[in-house]
Design an enzyme around this catalytic site. Structure first.
Site, PDB file in Angstrom:
ATOM      1  N   GLU A 330       0.779  -1.283  -0.043  1.00 12.89           N
ATOM      2  CA  GLU A 330       0.094   0.105  -0.077  1.00 12.89           C
ATOM      3  C   GLU A 330       0.830   1.315  -0.061  1.00 12.89           C
ATOM      4  O   GLU A 330       0.362   2.331  -0.466  1.00 12.89           O
ATOM      5  CB  GLU A 330      -0.795  -0.172   1.288  1.00 12.89           C
ATOM      6  CG  GLU A 330      -2.066  -0.956   1.009  1.00 12.89           C
ATOM      7  CD  GLU A 330      -3.401  -0.719   1.943  1.00 12.89           C
ATOM      8  OE1 GLU A 330      -2.870   0.403   3.013  1.00 12.89           O
ATOM      9  OE2 GLU A 330      -4.220  -0.925   1.891  1.00 12.89           O
ATOM     10  N   HIS A 351       8.865 -26.853   1.209  1.00 12.05           N
ATOM     11  CA  HIS A 351       8.190 -27.893   0.833  1.00 12.05           C
ATOM     12  C   HIS A 351       7.274 -27.379  -0.245  1.00 12.05           C
ATOM     13  O   HIS A 351       6.169 -28.081  -0.762  1.00 12.05           O
ATOM     14  CB  HIS A 351       7.581 -28.792   1.537  1.00 12.05           C
ATOM     15  CG  HIS A 351       8.634 -29.611   2.678  1.00 12.05           C
ATOM     16  ND1 HIS A 351       9.014 -30.787   2.370  1.00 12.05           N
ATOM     17  CD2 HIS A 351       9.509 -29.044   3.536  1.00 12.05           C
ATOM     18  CE1 HIS A 351       9.901 -31.033   3.488  1.00 12.05           C
ATOM     19  NE2 HIS A 351      10.149 -29.828   3.864  1.00 12.05           N
ATOM     20  N   LYS A 466     -13.661   0.197  -3.882  1.00 15.51           N
ATOM     21  CA  LYS A 466     -14.805   0.433  -2.985  1.00 15.51           C
ATOM     22  C   LYS A 466     -16.079   1.444  -3.894  1.00 15.51           C
ATOM     23  O   LYS A 466     -17.221   1.083  -3.692  1.00 15.51           O
ATOM     24  CB  LYS A 466     -14.247   1.461  -1.820  1.00 15.51           C
ATOM     25  CG  LYS A 466     -13.205   0.531  -0.903  1.00 15.51           C
ATOM     26  CD  LYS A 466     -12.791   1.732   0.228  1.00 15.51           C
ATOM     27  CE  LYS A 466     -11.969   1.014   1.061  1.00 15.51           C
ATOM     28  NZ  LYS A 466     -11.288   2.041   1.918  1.00 15.51           N
TER      29      LYS A 466
HETATM   30  O1  PA5 Z   1      -3.333   1.397   5.633  1.00 12.24           O
HETATM   31  C1  PA5 Z   1      -4.780   1.869   5.572  1.00 12.24           C
HETATM   32  O2  PA5 Z   1      -4.766   2.972   6.002  1.00 12.24           O
HETATM   33  C2  PA5 Z   1      -5.480   0.880   5.353  1.00 12.24           C
HETATM   34  O3  PA5 Z   1      -4.994  -0.476   5.088  1.00 12.24           O
HETATM   35  C3  PA5 Z   1      -6.635   0.655   6.408  1.00 12.24           C
HETATM   36  O4  PA5 Z   1      -6.031   0.342   7.707  1.00 12.24           O
HETATM   37  C4  PA5 Z   1      -7.571  -0.236   5.984  1.00 12.24           C
HETATM   38  O5  PA5 Z   1      -8.171   0.049   4.923  1.00 12.24           O
HETATM   39  C5  PA5 Z   1      -8.845  -0.231   7.250  1.00 12.24           C
HETATM   40  O6  PA5 Z   1      -9.003   1.197   7.150  1.00 12.24           O
HETATM   41  P1  PA5 Z   1     -10.121   1.736   8.516  1.00 12.24           P
HETATM   42  O7  PA5 Z   1      -9.407   1.515   9.529  1.00 12.24           O
HETATM   43  O8  PA5 Z   1     -10.549   3.136   8.291  1.00 12.24           O
HETATM   44  O9  PA5 Z   1     -11.270   0.606   8.704  1.00 12.24           O
END
Ligand code: PA5
Length: 476
Positions: A330, A351, A466
């Site tokens: 990310e 393995h 989303k």
């Molecule tokens: O790194 C990030 O910001 C994302 O991976 C969020 O942690 C994830 O989408 C969850 O988001 P939220 O905490 O708003 O539910």
């Protein structure tokens, strides 16, 4: 504070020094200046963030995670009762005394760190132990990280045992920790609706009881914040501004579940603070953050190692590897750049993926994540009158001896075929070591981002699915 007693994590890239397919010390020396520049930039960003003067062109800039461990520890030292850590410890103690099962709802950065700490530091069969053996700590289950109908109902079946005549017994009592920074993530929100309904039934719709058993960790506004207010939750924790989801392990997001499980969150933060100190002061060549970034970057640009394999040895670090998969993907998977992370668990995956790593494409950098000493006494193979398995010749060897031979043997096999590896050593699998590891990998990720010209903060690409999913669900 135990910082001076802390055993350091070490990064050993000697297995990379293979002419032609690996790196030479001169390659690393040539990069040192750029690494120092990237470090200065990251530290300057942390300063700008702390002073509240982030220029628009640097946004998003979630540099608040960098000094967070130091800030939390200083705050705790100054105000033992009123600090954030004290509040986390008190809420964890209270909930642990009230319930025997906790359903933790969250996804991505709001889930993976807690899961990593649980897997690495708790007894491997924690949930199967009785309460005394768990030190009075609750069992933990992770949900809200998917929309899997059957998985969700399976867990609802389990917690629903708390209904009926024995529902007042502690071993049938359960609660919810719900974590979402935005407060609007669909997976977590839908799961919360299901589990909250079940909990309200289990509590006979006693509003005060529900308010005691739901702890939320969220932003200072948003849907989950509003819902927590409507429920009058006794404990609500806020994720500080300027700390992104995948960088939030040292906020209540990771610390509350860790404290709930009885883990030493001060040792965890001490580990992270110690890594900060090394990162800031030590030059490349002896700085685990900068050396790791340098090696990964050079292997990618000079040798085409676009796949970054984190080879964990033992069973406790798979979830930590998945946490890193998210962090790297990310943060740097943007602008058609960024290496592809893969977590493997050895010896298990020798393995399965082992064949490809030994003879497949030369597009991988393998970093071994090695725990130097087990927590428990080494188990010997032992002698047996049933020696059909021919193990008596190894009777004196221990499981750690076999693990060490597997690591050395695998590295030798790779080296024989001119496949470079590096080793990351944790002295033990404990909170202090994990604190160092998580902070090292978060720092390394932002330094690498600056080195390759990618903003490591924000995750614009995650929004695309989303948008479509919501449009489909709402029939637009
Ligand atoms: O790194 C990030 O910001 C994302 O991976 C969020 O942690 C994830 O989408 C969850 O988001 P939220 O905490 O708003 O539910």
């Amino acid at each position: 504070m135990t910082r001076t007693m802390l055993e350091p994590l070490t990064y050993d890239p000697r297995g990379l020094m293979i002419e032609g397919t690996g790196l030479a010390p001169a390659n690393l020396a040539a990069l040192a200046g750029r690494l120092e520049q990237a470090r200065s930039q990251v530290l300057e960003e942390a300063r700008l963030w702390a002073s509240g003067t982030v220029p628009a062109e640097l946004e998003p800039l979630d540099a608040g995670f960098i000094d967070l461990p130091d800030r939390l520890l200083a705050d705790y030292a100054r105000d033992r009762a009123g600090s954030e850590l004290a509040r986390i410890l008190a809420a964890a103690r209270r909930l642990a005394g009230l319930v025997d099962r906790v359903v933790l709802l969250g996804i991505g950065g709001s889930y993976m760190g807690a899961c990593a700490l649980f897997q690495a530091c708790c007894h491997p069969c924690h949930n199967e132990l009785d309460r005394g053996e768990r030190g009075g700590r609750p069992r933990i289950y992770f949900e809200g990280n998917n929309v899997d109908n059957d998985a969700c109902q399976g867990l609802l079946d389990l917690v629903d045992h708390s209904r009926g005549p024995s529902s007042d017994r502690l071993e049938n009592s359960w609660g919810i920790v719900v974590i979402s920074k935005s407060g609007g993530t669909l997976e977590t929100a839908v799961a919360f609706r299901q589990f909250l309904a079940a909990l309200r039934r289990a509590c006979g719709n006693d509003v005060a009881d529900v308010a005691e058993r739901v702890v939320s960790v969220t932003g200072s506004s948003g849907r989950l914040f509003e819902l927590s207010r409507a429920l009058a939750c006794r404990d609500v924790f806020f994720i500080p501004e300027g700390v992104g989801g995948r960088f939030s392990i040292f906020t209540a997001v990771g610390l509350l579940p860790a404290a709930l499980l009885g883990l030493d969150i001060v040792a965890l933060l001490n580990g992270a603070a110690a890594m900060n100190a090394r990162f800031k002061a030590v030059p490349p060549g002896n700085n685990p953050v900068l050396d790791y970034v340098g090696v990964c970057h050079l292997m990618e640009v000079l040798r085409g190692a676009h796949v970054r394999v984190l080879a964990t040895w033992g069973k406790g670090l798979e979830a930590a590897g998945f946490w890193y998969d998210q962090l790297l993907s990310e943060s740097l998977g943007k602008q058609e750049k960024g290496a592809t992370p893969i977590t493997v668990v050895n010896t298990r995956d020798l393995h399965s993926r082992g064949q490809q790593h030994q003879e497949g494409r030369r597009d991988k950098l393998i970093t071994n994540l090695i725990v130097d000493r087990p927590r428990r006494e080494p188990l010997s193979v032992g002698r047996s009158e049933l020696d059909q398995d021919q193990l008596n010749s190894l009777a004196q060897k221990t499981l750690p001896d076999i693990m060490a031979a597997a690591i050395e043997g695998t590295n030798l096999a790779y080296a024989d075929d001119r496949r470079p590896t590096a080793d990351l050593h944790l002295p033990r699998l404990d909170e202090a070591a994990l604190g160092q590891l998580f902070q090292m990998l978060m720092l390394a990720t932002v330094v690498e981002g600056r080195l390759i010209g990618v903003n490591p903060y924000g995750q614009p690409g995650v929004e695309a699915y989303k948008r479509h999913m919501n449009a489909i669900l709402r029939g637009k």
